[in-house]
Design an enzyme around this catalytic site. Structure first.
Site: not given
Length: 830
Positions: A232-236
């Protein structure tokens, strides 16, 4: 690690056995990061920790600061402008060497989103507006990285082509456009490049957020055969069950997130199948095996060794020059050319703050901290001699603070140049203190922040010259600032109505003017009370200053007088990392205030003026017709000054060709709006992105761009013969005679475009890029460029069949040196 390894044929069976030996709790633990930049180890099965790091233009590592320096590559726009996949492959290998030097196994790049609008904040971080060129260049980068034992991560999958409301925007894009434009670069990097990871994006596509979107399953995994990890993108990852049941494999960062215990319970309650969990774990272990981080599995390729500094600098210098685009050089013939200057050009006036303060990279997560950056001024002085070069700033290039550094600051605790930082707990006790070389300070997810109530930065600032300075800070949140013990500022700084990502990456500034004499010193003290930023323990601020600057008109006149008195004027203008950055889109395309007027005045004063444009993406050049010579450098990395001097002198030729169209005015830009309306962003232009839409509009009487796609000049002259088509070998290829008719060796990029001639049942662009060849030839040398046309270049995505189809009929090939300079059509039938 043990010495025993499995064979290629039974690796997955071996890994599957490891997966089956784990409990559900152990499995789920592996699906969320262990920290901001690491994945969990699992001693029971011989799994080591894997470190990941941002990597589109350099590998930062786990520290966001100057203590762990990194090679600063030219921006991806510059790499694409070279059109040279061999050099891009070599730069990928450098990324791998940098990664392994820092203990990193996964580089989070390349960024291969499409440059749909020049306003896109991360435009500089992507390759091109053309999906074919983006895919070809990105694949070379992926292969280079992975050939040296580091995982590459094409991102952001998919349609994350602008930054405004990127966490919540829903991109509405039709099936055919999605396949032919936005998915196409990823497909090539998976099927041809063999990417080991793909990063899912924040946005939604057609109503479903990408960490839960079916596109991760098909086409990515099922159709393309992607066997790597979707990170994931960070916190995605935001939903336990929906993302757990999707083809999203790894949630970053850690250790907290929406999976963990909640996902274990979802499996036990039957909401998520354990089979789905097993597949995710198997993919993570497969990645670990490829990286040499799993006992019993041999690394996929030999692991890179660190490069000597000389090798790094040489490649970055070559790459920067090869991506620079000479847009204009006199009136179009050798007699009026300003460049190259040669080794004895006479006196040179270097004008513009961008010449002195190097702008080598854009902002956001792609930021790295090189151990040196050669400014344009330093490079020009080194090449031509201090006695021939004079300098004037002309205008202020930026209102941003300069971080205090070794030139002006001393750590009051250690006596070293730089800043002293203390982390204090709620009772004022020291949790940690450290020396830093710069006032540009960032900590993301650092464990020390858990016990920190206050971050304190102190320094002794000494003025290098007489004048009116300003000292202050830029940051988001609660700050207290003192100068020589006097309180200057105390409060919460968070602009109303500002997107939190934009505010965090480009925070508000507080500065306080002071009249100082040379050698006068001040004690600066900044306190910051950390708060959760975007759900993370994060601190980012700058303790900095502004240099003295004279009255605006006086400084402008001084620059113009200096230019008029010189044999040659080189005026350097551009943007900054505060204007082109992750987290927000650009409000406009004009250069910062005063720079256009500076160029106009210098051009009027000296007929031998070279304008150097230092920006990561397109800007408006209202003086283009009047400027004798114009050179685009992009954000050219740490060797920018040397590379610029090489090009100006003629030691090397500017090798770049435009990978994205530059407009003459903002009103001409085909896709201007990047702001969602009620959370929705519509890709109504469909297939006609970039030059395709420019050509469509020009056919209807619309304006021409300032700089067309594919354009770029060199220092020699070329003739292209009549192209011919060969289908005898079973593949379609185009051949064209190419002759260097100039007086020096040079580079040409021969480009091939297709069009539909007979009536088509489906919409087609006016032209589309189908191939190219980079030709290098000595003076007088004749050669031939041969370009294979891939079958996909003739195909379209059928929304009826949900498959690629080739439409029978007549097509045309046009060959040339830009989309605006092409041969007559050569027709062929399919």
């Amino acid at each position: 690690m043990t010495d025993t390894t499995t064979t290629d044929t039974d690796t997955d069976a071996f890994i599957a056995g490891l997966v089956s030996s784990l409990t559900i709790e152990q499995k789920v633990r592996l699906l969320t990061g262990a920290s901001f930049w690491t994945l969990h180890s699992e001693p029971q099965i011989g799994l080591d920790t894997i470190v990941v790091s941002d990597g589109p233009a350099g590998v930062r590592g786990q520290l966001w600061d100057e203590r762990d320096s990194s090679a600063n590559l030219p921006s991806p726009t510059a790499l694409a402008a070279s059109w040279d996949v061999d050099r891009v492959h070599a730069l990928g290998q450098l990324i791998a060497a940098e990664a392994r030097r820092k203990g990193v196994g996964v580089a989070l790049g390349p960024t291969v989103n499409i440059q749909r609008s020049p306003r896109g904040g991360r435009h500089f971080e992507a390759y091109s507006e053309d999906p074919w060129l983006s895919g070809v260049v990105g694949t070379a980068f992926v292969k280079g990285v992975q050939s040296c034992g580091v995982g590459a991560t094409p991102k952001h999958f998919v349609a994350n082509d602008s930054e405004t409301d990127r966490m919540t925007v829903n991109v509405n894009v039709d099936e055919r456009t999605l396949r032919e434009v936005y998915l196409a670069p990823f497909e090539r990097m998976v099927t041809e490049g063999g990417a080991w990871l793909v990063m899912s994006s924040y946005n939604s596509v057609n109503g479903v957020t990408m960490s839960e979107n079916d596109l991760l399953r098909s086409p990515l995994k099922d159709e393309w055969g992607f066997d790597g990890v979707v990170v994931s993108d960070w916190m995605g990852v935001r939903d336990t069950v929906a993302a757990g049941a999707s083809a999203q494999d790894l949630a970053m960062p850690g250790p907290d997130g929406v999976w963990g215990d909640a996902l274990v319970e979802a499996v036990r309650s039957g909401q998520v199948s354990e089979t789905d969990i097993d597949e995710k774990v198997l993919r993570i272990l497969r990645l670990a095996g490829r990286l040499g981080a799993l006992d019993g599995v041999a690394a996929a390729t030999p692991l890179a060794e660190p490069w000597p500094a000389e090798r790094v600098d040489a490649l970055l210098r070559e790459a920067a020059a090869d991506g620079m685009v000479l847009v204009k050089n006199g009136g179009g013939d050798a007699s009026t050319a300003v460049l190259p200057l040669g080794t004895t050009p006479g006196s040179i006036a270097v004008i513009g703050q961008h010449a002195r303060i190097a702008r080598s990279q854009g902002g956001g997560s792609a930021t790295v901290f090189p151990d040196h950056v050669v400014s344009p001024l330093d490079g020009i002085v080194e090449a031509f001699g201090d006695d021939l070069v004079s300098f004037a700033p002309g205008v202020r290039a930026s209102d941003s603070l300069l971080p205090v550094d070794a030139t002006v600051a001393v750590d009051p605790a250690t006596g070293e140049t730089g800043v002293h930082v203390r982390f204090l707990d709620a009772d004022g006790g020291v949790v940690l203190d450290e020396h830093r070389g710069s006032g540009r300070l960032t900590w993301l997810g650092d464990p020390v922040l858990a016990d920190t109530a206050v971050v304190e930065a102190t320094t002794t600032f000494t003025a290098p010259a007489d004048g009116e300075y300003a000292v202050g800070f830029a940051g988001l949140g609660l700050f207290r600032f003192e100068v020589d013990g006097e309180l200057k500022s105390d409060g919460l700084f968070f602009p109303d109505g500002t997107d939190p990502f934009m505010a965090f990456l480009n925070p508000p500034k507080q500065s306080f003017p002071l009249q100082l004499t040379a050698g006068q010193s001040l004690s600066l003290r900044l306190e910051h009370r950390p708060q959760q930023q975007l759900g993370l323990a994060a601190v980012m601020f700058t303790l900095g200053y502004e240099e003295p600057f004279g009255a605006a008109e006086d400084e402008l006149e001084r620059a113009v007088e200096l230019a008029a008195a010189a044999d040659v004027a080189v005026v350097v203008v551009g943007t900054t990392e505060q204007l082109e950055s992750e987290g927000f889109d650009r409000s406009g395309l004009r250069l910062p205030d005063g720079q256009d007027e500076l160029v106009r005045r210098v051009v009027a004063a000296n007929p031998r003026t070279v304008v150097v444009v230092n920006s990561g993406g397109p800007v408006i050049l209202p003086w283009l017709d009047d400027a004798p010579a114009v050179l685009l450098t992009w954000f050219p990395g740490q060797e920018m000054g040397h590379a610029i001097a090489d090009v100006l002198s003629g030691a090397v030729e500017p090798g770049g060709r435009i990978p994205t169209t530059w407009a003459a005015t903002e009103d001409d830009v085909p896709v201007w709006q990047v702001e969602p309306v009620d959370g929705q962003l519509y890709y109504d232009e469909k297939l006609n992105v970039g030059y395709r839409e420019w050509l469509r509009r020009q056919a209807a009487g619309g304006p021409a761009p300032a700089i067309p796609f594919g354009h770029g000049l060199g220092y020699t002259a070329w003739e292209l013969g009549t192209p011919s088509i060969d289908e005898a070998s079973g593949e379609l290829s185009v051949s064209v005679p190419v002759t260097n008719v100039g007086d020096r060796a040079g580079k040409q990029v021969v480009q091939v475009y297709l069009s539909r001639v007979s009536d088509s049942e489906v919409e087609r662009p006016v032209l589309w890029l189908a191939g190219y060849a980079v030709v290098r030839a000595d003076a007088g040398e004749a050669t031939a460029a041969s370009i294979v046309i891939e079958p996909r270049s003739l195909q379209y995505w059928s929304v009826e069949d949900h498959a690629w189809r080739t439409e029978a009929g007549t097509y045309a090939v046009r060959v040339g040196v830009s989309v605006a300079e092409l041969s007559d059509a050569v027709e062929f039938t399919v």
